[in-house]
Design a protein around this motif. Structure first.
Motif, PDB file in Angstrom:
ATOM      1  N   LEU A  61       0.818  -1.215   0.000  1.00 10.08           N
ATOM      2  CA  LEU A  61       0.000   0.000   0.000  1.00 10.08           C
ATOM      3  C   LEU A  61       0.849   1.261   0.000  1.00 10.08           C
ATOM      4  O   LEU A  61       0.421   2.306  -0.503  1.00 10.08           O
ATOM      5  CB  LEU A  61      -0.915   0.020   1.230  1.00 10.08           C
ATOM      6  CG  LEU A  61      -2.132  -0.911   1.231  1.00 10.08           C
ATOM      7  CD1 LEU A  61      -2.835  -0.853   2.558  1.00 10.08           C
ATOM      8  CD2 LEU A  61      -3.087  -0.523   0.110  1.00 10.08           C
ATOM      9  N   LYS A  77       1.379   2.328  -3.582  1.00 10.40           N
ATOM     10  CA  LYS A  77       0.194   2.276  -4.445  1.00 10.40           C
ATOM     11  C   LYS A  77      -0.736   3.444  -4.148  1.00 10.40           C
ATOM     12  O   LYS A  77      -0.791   3.941  -3.024  1.00 10.40           O
ATOM     13  CB  LYS A  77      -0.573   0.966  -4.195  1.00 10.40           C
ATOM     14  CG  LYS A  77       0.179  -0.301  -4.576  1.00 10.40           C
ATOM     15  CD  LYS A  77      -0.174  -0.713  -5.989  1.00 10.40           C
ATOM     16  CE  LYS A  77       0.329  -2.098  -6.322  1.00 10.40           C
ATOM     17  NZ  LYS A  77      -0.157  -2.567  -7.625  1.00 10.40           N
ATOM     18  N   ASP A  78      -1.478   3.887  -5.155  1.00 14.60           N
ATOM     19  CA  ASP A  78      -2.615   4.780  -4.952  1.00 14.60           C
ATOM     20  C   ASP A  78      -3.816   3.884  -4.698  1.00 14.60           C
ATOM     21  O   ASP A  78      -4.556   3.514  -5.624  1.00 14.60           O
ATOM     22  CB  ASP A  78      -2.839   5.660  -6.190  1.00 14.60           C
ATOM     23  CG  ASP A  78      -1.919   6.861  -6.213  1.00 14.60           C
ATOM     24  OD1 ASP A  78      -1.680   7.446  -5.138  1.00 14.60           O
ATOM     25  OD2 ASP A  78      -1.426   7.211  -7.304  1.00 14.60           O
ATOM     26  N   PHE A  79      -4.013   3.542  -3.438  1.00 15.47           N
ATOM     27  CA  PHE A  79      -4.959   2.475  -3.097  1.00 15.47           C
ATOM     28  C   PHE A  79      -6.387   2.874  -3.401  1.00 15.47           C
ATOM     29  O   PHE A  79      -6.858   3.948  -3.020  1.00 15.47           O
ATOM     30  CB  PHE A  79      -4.823   2.117  -1.626  1.00 15.47           C
ATOM     31  CG  PHE A  79      -5.760   1.042  -1.173  1.00 15.47           C
ATOM     32  CD1 PHE A  79      -5.680  -0.237  -1.700  1.00 15.47           C
ATOM     33  CD2 PHE A  79      -6.744   1.318  -0.230  1.00 15.47           C
ATOM     34  CE1 PHE A  79      -6.544  -1.231  -1.293  1.00 15.47           C
ATOM     35  CE2 PHE A  79      -7.617   0.328   0.184  1.00 15.47           C
ATOM     36  CZ  PHE A  79      -7.513  -0.950  -0.350  1.00 15.47           C
ATOM     37  N   ILE A 100      -5.451  -4.208  -3.500  1.00 10.16           N
ATOM     38  CA  ILE A 100      -4.058  -3.767  -3.372  1.00 10.16           C
ATOM     39  C   ILE A 100      -3.297  -3.963  -4.677  1.00 10.16           C
ATOM     40  O   ILE A 100      -2.639  -3.049  -5.181  1.00 10.16           O
ATOM     41  CB  ILE A 100      -3.364  -4.532  -2.227  1.00 10.16           C
ATOM     42  CG1 ILE A 100      -4.021  -4.178  -0.880  1.00 10.16           C
ATOM     43  CG2 ILE A 100      -1.872  -4.208  -2.184  1.00 10.16           C
ATOM     44  CD1 ILE A 100      -3.442  -4.919   0.303  1.00 10.16           C
ATOM     45  N   TYR A 140       4.189   8.895  -1.536  1.00  9.64           N
ATOM     46  CA  TYR A 140       3.743   9.124  -0.161  1.00  9.64           C
ATOM     47  C   TYR A 140       4.916   9.277   0.804  1.00  9.64           C
ATOM     48  O   TYR A 140       4.791   9.963   1.816  1.00  9.64           O
ATOM     49  CB  TYR A 140       2.823   7.988   0.275  1.00  9.64           C
ATOM     50  CG  TYR A 140       1.533   7.972  -0.509  1.00  9.64           C
ATOM     51  CD1 TYR A 140       0.549   8.919  -0.274  1.00  9.64           C
ATOM     52  CD2 TYR A 140       1.310   7.027  -1.511  1.00  9.64           C
ATOM     53  CE1 TYR A 140      -0.633   8.921  -1.008  1.00  9.64           C
ATOM     54  CE2 TYR A 140       0.140   7.016  -2.243  1.00  9.64           C
ATOM     55  CZ  TYR A 140      -0.821   7.974  -1.989  1.00  9.64           C
ATOM     56  OH  TYR A 140      -1.988   7.983  -2.719  1.00  9.64           O
ATOM     57  N   SER A 179      -2.681   4.507   2.057  1.00  8.47           N
ATOM     58  CA  SER A 179      -1.366   4.454   1.423  1.00  8.47           C
ATOM     59  C   SER A 179      -0.374   5.350   2.160  1.00  8.47           C
ATOM     60  O   SER A 179       0.769   4.948   2.416  1.00  8.47           O
ATOM     61  CB  SER A 179      -1.465   4.885  -0.041  1.00  8.47           C
ATOM     62  OG  SER A 179      -2.254   3.958  -0.781  1.00  8.47           O
ATOM     63  N   THR A 208       0.449   3.791   5.566  1.00 12.15           N
ATOM     64  CA  THR A 208       1.345   2.643   5.422  1.00 12.15           C
ATOM     65  C   THR A 208       2.771   3.085   5.137  1.00 12.15           C
ATOM     66  O   THR A 208       3.731   2.493   5.654  1.00 12.15           O
ATOM     67  CB  THR A 208       0.853   1.730   4.284  1.00 12.15           C
ATOM     68  OG1 THR A 208      -0.508   1.342   4.543  1.00 12.15           O
ATOM     69  CG2 THR A 208       1.704   0.483   4.178  1.00 12.15           C
TER      70      THR A 208
END
Length: 322
Positions: A60, A63-65, A71, A81, A289, A292
């Protein structure tokens, strides 16, 4: 003889028979200790379910969840992020608050159970059991109850701590809402709650010290303090080093639930930690994201510290985790 050994070493049938023998030995050893492995099974299942499977969620952070895509189906975000966190206005204060609170807790809180166990070991058995029970009991107080107790004890008007301060001629202090008192209250209450429990492993190590060493020291005229310094402390030193390695490996991991419960608007400058920030950003604001990524950064710090202190301990004392 050497040519015969070489022939057997390169004989595939002999190597297969050797592998079968090793397999049979391992199987027999496992079967003899099957009860012990059965006792180990719940802990193994716990580690797999709650420690290893959740590692899948670390994706995550990159990723751009999107919950509808899952996922693996969500688009990659790269280091987006992490850059948001490192470049944010809160990064410096979050990192310093977390590390300062952790280092103070380690420097003050780590030696106290050792000192307590060393002196508790010198008491008579009946007194020792009573003191150990009294100091062990606070460990079972839930965190919510503990923080509620702190609020009652430290209340400016009716708390008995402030009553004592006023009786001695001082002024009332709003401990729970004061940024400068947050770390002191956090650390001292943690020591009170965990001191007795953390001393148990040191008491177990002290129980293996040979009484003959103390008897010889008494004959030589050694006092209790000298026996503690020259016999007890060196005997539990490997245990101390191992626990210190584990403690440093969790240096960036603070009891964030307690910090979150103790947080107020006026003490946020010292009580806002990386873990509380992760909870607010990742869970409350549903930015999974970003939360995380921040949590993964915190884990990387712990991992680097663990590797470094384990290496130093192995080189300096010969005791290490691996």
């Amino acid at each position: 003889m050497s040519s015969s050994n070489a022939r057997f070493n390169h004989d595939p049938h002999w190597q297969l028979e050797k592998k079968k023998t090793n397999f049979q030995t391992a199987r027999e050893s496992f079967w003899k200790s099957r009860q012990l492995y059965l006792l180990l099974l719940p802990a193994l299942i716990y580690l797999i379910v709650f420690q290893y499977i959740p590692m899948y969620g670390a994706f995550l952070a990159f990723k751009d969840f999107d919950p509808s895509l899952g996922i693996l189906g969500s688009p990659w975000a790269g280091m987006k992020y992490f850059e948001m966190f490192f470049g944010g206005p809160n990064f410096g204060s979050l990192l310093s608050n977390t590390l300062l609170l952790s280092m103070y807790s380690l420097l003050i809180g780590f030696p106290i159970p050792i000192i307590f166990a060393l002196f508790l070991n010198q008491l008579r058995p009946g007194v020792k059991r009573f003191v150990q029970t009294v100091t062990y009991a606070p460990f079972f107080i839930s965190m919510v109850v503990l923080v509620s107790m702190l609020g009652i004890f430290l209340q400016p008007e009716t708390g008995f701590i402030n009553n004592i301060i006023v009786a001695l001629g001082g002024d009332q202090i709003n401990f729970m809402a004061s940024a400068e008192w947050f770390r002191t209250v956090f650390i001292t209450s943690g020591i009170w709650q965990t001191m007795g429990f953390n001393a148990i492993i040191y008491l177990a190590a002290l129980s293996s010290v040979s009484p003959e060493l103390h008897e010889s020291a008494i004959v030589d005229g050694a006092s209790k303090l000298r026996r503690i310094w020259h016999i007890d402390l060196p005997s539990i030193l490997p245990t101390i080093i191992i626990l210190l390695i584990l403690a440093v490996g969790n240096l960036a991991t603070v009891d964030w639930q307690k910090a979150l419960l103790m947080q107020q608007g006026m003490n946020l400058s010292t009580s806002e930690l990386i873990q509380t920030y992760v909870y607010k950003a990742g869970v409350i604001n549903s930015n999974f994201s970003f939360g995380t990524a921040v949590g993964l950064f915190n884990s990387v710090i712990n991992f680097v510290l663990l590797i470094a202190v384990n290496f130093i301990a192995r080189k300096t004392s010969g005791n290490s985790l691996w």
